[in-house]
Design an enzyme around this catalytic site. Structure first.
Site, PDB file in Angstrom:
ATOM      1  N   VAL A  57      33.717 -36.892 -25.896  1.00 28.33           N
ATOM      2  CA  VAL A  57      34.694 -37.647 -25.094  1.00 28.33           C
ATOM      3  C   VAL A  57      35.661 -38.458 -25.957  1.00 28.33           C
ATOM      4  CG1 VAL A  57      33.241 -37.759 -23.014  1.00 28.33           C
ATOM      5  CG2 VAL A  57      33.152 -39.648 -24.672  1.00 28.33           C
ATOM      6  N   TYR A 149      29.253 -53.314 -27.824  1.00 26.99           N
ATOM      7  CA  TYR A 149      28.868 -52.402 -26.721  1.00 26.99           C
ATOM      8  C   TYR A 149      28.999 -53.131 -25.377  1.00 26.99           C
ATOM      9  CZ  TYR A 149      25.365 -49.958 -23.753  1.00 26.99           C
ATOM     10  OH  TYR A 149      24.699 -49.326 -22.730  1.00 26.99           O
TER      11      TYR A 149
HETATM   12  N1  LIG Z   1      18.971 -46.447 -21.261  1.00 26.73           N
HETATM   13  C1  LIG Z   1      19.297 -47.682 -20.984  1.00 26.73           C
HETATM   14  O1  LIG Z   1      18.469 -48.587 -21.069  1.00 26.73           O
HETATM   15  C2  LIG Z   1      20.687 -48.000 -20.505  1.00 26.73           C
HETATM   16  C3  LIG Z   1      20.928 -49.286 -20.013  1.00 26.73           C
HETATM   17  C4  LIG Z   1      22.194 -49.599 -19.571  1.00 26.73           C
HETATM   18  C5  LIG Z   1      23.200 -48.661 -19.618  1.00 26.73           C
HETATM   19  N2  LIG Z   1      22.949 -47.429 -20.108  1.00 26.73           N
HETATM   20  C6  LIG Z   1      24.060 -46.478 -20.122  1.00 26.73           C
HETATM   21  O2  LIG Z   1      23.671 -45.303 -19.451  1.00 26.73           O
HETATM   22  C7  LIG Z   1      24.356 -44.180 -20.013  1.00 26.73           C
HETATM   23  C8  LIG Z   1      23.355 -43.085 -20.366  1.00 26.73           C
HETATM   24  O3  LIG Z   1      22.496 -43.586 -21.353  1.00 26.73           O
HETATM   25  P1  LIG Z   1      21.060 -42.923 -21.653  1.00 26.73           P
HETATM   26  O4  LIG Z   1      20.120 -44.046 -21.779  1.00 26.73           O
HETATM   27  O5  LIG Z   1      20.795 -41.831 -20.720  1.00 26.73           O
HETATM   28  O6  LIG Z   1      21.337 -42.398 -23.135  1.00 26.73           O
HETATM   29  P2  LIG Z   1      21.047 -40.974 -23.816  1.00 26.73           P
HETATM   30  O7  LIG Z   1      21.292 -41.190 -25.260  1.00 26.73           O
HETATM   31  O8  LIG Z   1      19.734 -40.417 -23.376  1.00 26.73           O
HETATM   32  O9  LIG Z   1      22.184 -40.063 -23.187  1.00 26.73           O
HETATM   33  C9  LIG Z   1      23.525 -40.258 -23.530  1.00 26.73           C
HETATM   34  C10 LIG Z   1      24.199 -38.914 -23.467  1.00 26.73           C
HETATM   35  O10 LIG Z   1      25.584 -39.127 -23.763  1.00 26.73           O
HETATM   36  C11 LIG Z   1      25.980 -38.137 -24.700  1.00 26.73           C
HETATM   37  N3  LIG Z   1      27.069 -38.667 -25.498  1.00 26.73           N
HETATM   38  C12 LIG Z   1      27.049 -39.737 -26.325  1.00 26.73           C
HETATM   39  N4  LIG Z   1      28.238 -39.867 -26.919  1.00 26.73           N
HETATM   40  C13 LIG Z   1      29.024 -38.870 -26.464  1.00 26.73           C
HETATM   41  C14 LIG Z   1      30.358 -38.473 -26.729  1.00 26.73           C
HETATM   42  N5  LIG Z   1      31.110 -39.131 -27.614  1.00 26.73           N
HETATM   43  N6  LIG Z   1      30.861 -37.392 -26.082  1.00 26.73           N
HETATM   44  C15 LIG Z   1      30.096 -36.703 -25.203  1.00 26.73           C
HETATM   45  N7  LIG Z   1      28.812 -37.022 -24.927  1.00 26.73           N
HETATM   46  C16 LIG Z   1      28.286 -38.094 -25.558  1.00 26.73           C
HETATM   47  C17 LIG Z   1      24.742 -37.881 -25.545  1.00 26.73           C
HETATM   48  O11 LIG Z   1      24.816 -36.642 -26.233  1.00 26.73           O
HETATM   49  C18 LIG Z   1      23.653 -37.929 -24.505  1.00 26.73           C
HETATM   50  O12 LIG Z   1      23.436 -36.658 -23.913  1.00 26.73           O
HETATM   51  C19 LIG Z   1      25.138 -44.713 -21.203  1.00 26.73           C
HETATM   52  O13 LIG Z   1      26.474 -44.945 -20.818  1.00 26.73           O
HETATM   53  C20 LIG Z   1      24.442 -46.014 -21.513  1.00 26.73           C
HETATM   54  O14 LIG Z   1      25.318 -46.926 -22.151  1.00 26.73           O
HETATM   55  C21 LIG Z   1      21.716 -47.062 -20.546  1.00 26.73           C
END
Ligand SMILES: NC(=O)c1ccc[n+]([C@@H]2O[C@H](COP(=O)([O-])OP(=O)(O)OC[C@H]3O[C@@H](n4cnc5c(N)ncnc54)[C@H](O)[C@@H]3O)[C@@H](O)[C@H]2O)c1
Length: 242
Positions: A57, A149
């Site tokens: 992205v 972040y």
């Molecule tokens: N897990 C948590 O505790 C948590 C808490 C709050 C918010 N979030 C948010 O939820 C969302 C998902 O997080 P998650 O925990 O499932 O993480 P994760 O690392 O399991 O999944 C993130 C996904 O995004 C993809 N990704 C990362 N950078 C990218 C890029 N530049 N282009 C395309 N794809 C990209 C990764 O390959 C991965 O498949 C994120 O936006 C994260 O900030 C997560």
């Protein structure tokens, strides 16, 4: 069953993957945009949809080309879920420009980029689209070792509200979901002391699971949420109650 096309960024793992499964279950034709290959062998595999684009992205040209290909091959989407995100916990005073820019590119500009592509397609096609941005409770309460972040995620909230005002005239809705800590790789990458403090701060005394977030997304894109736009929904066991 809707049979509409729904695009989910970051759908190869974690929360995004569960969102894809949930949207398939309720009848969407789903498309995943991710920079990593799908983890097809995960336990409990559900159906995660019909199309996958290996794209980062942060790559404006790559995303634009993939979007055009997707619209011509699959059709204009009715739903965009911006879930791709990345973080590496670090004390702010130890971080540098290069790290900040990487965070902003993925967590803020990635959302901006995808949202503009989606809105142009939806408006051209006369689709009453829905955008869901996955931000974070870190944006609402702050989070030590996640300063930039958290700033990006707060930016996503403000961006979503502003765009919601601009596109309401087309019947397009934009909402933001703020997960608290969720059991995914991003969460398990945090040091143990940080994780146990997180649980202690959550009134319902557990961290989330991806299905908690996916359920909220499925509601917000559904007709049941037809009168909801510009909102920020915390899905975090009561971590914030604003
Ligand atoms: N897990 C948590 O505790 C948590 C808490 C709050 C918010 N979030 C948010 O939820 C969302 C998902 O997080 P998650 O925990 O499932 O993480 P994760 O690392 O399991 O999944 C993130 C996904 O995004 C993809 N990704 C990362 N950078 C990218 C890029 N530049 N282009 C395309 N794809 C990209 C990764 O390959 C991965 O498949 C994120 O936006 C994260 O900030 C997560």
């Amino acid at each position: 069953m809707s049979h509409e096309v729904a695009v989910v960024t970051g759908g190869s793992s974690g929360i995004g993957r569960r969102i894809l499964e949930e949207l398939v279950e309720v009848g969407y034709r789903t498309v995943c945009f991710d920079r990593a290959e799908r983890e097809l062998t995960q336990a409990g595999d559900g159906d995660i949809g019909e199309a996958f684009f290996l794209v980062d992205v942060t790559d404006a040209g790559g995303v634009r080309d993939a979007w055009a290909q997707m619209v011509s091959e699959v059709g204009p989407p009715g739903v965009l879920v911006n879930c791709a995100g990345w973080e590496r916990a670090s004390w702010f005073i130890d971080t540098d420009e290069e790290f900040w820019r990487e965070l902003v590119e993925i967590n803020f500009l990635g959302v901006v980029r995808m949202t503009q592509l989606f809105l142009r397609s939806a408006i051209d096609a006369g689709v009453r689209g829905r955008v869901i941005n996955i931000a974070s409770e870190a944006a609402r309460v702050g989070s030590a070792r996640e300063a930039v972040y958290s700033g990006c995620k707060a930016g996503v909230i403000g961006f979503g509200k502003s765009v919601a005002r601009e596109v309401a005239r087309y019947g397009i809705r934009v909402n933001t979901v703020c997960p608290g800590p969720v059991e995914t790789k991003l969460y398990f990458d945090q040091p143990e002391e940080v994780r146990s403090k997180m649980v202690g701060a959550i009134p319902l005394r557990r961290v989330g699971v991806p299905a908690d977030i996916a359920g909220a997304v499925a509601f917000l894109v559904s007709e049941k949420a037809d009168f909801i736009t510009g909102q920020t929904l915390s899905v975090s066991g009561g971590l914030t109650m604003a």
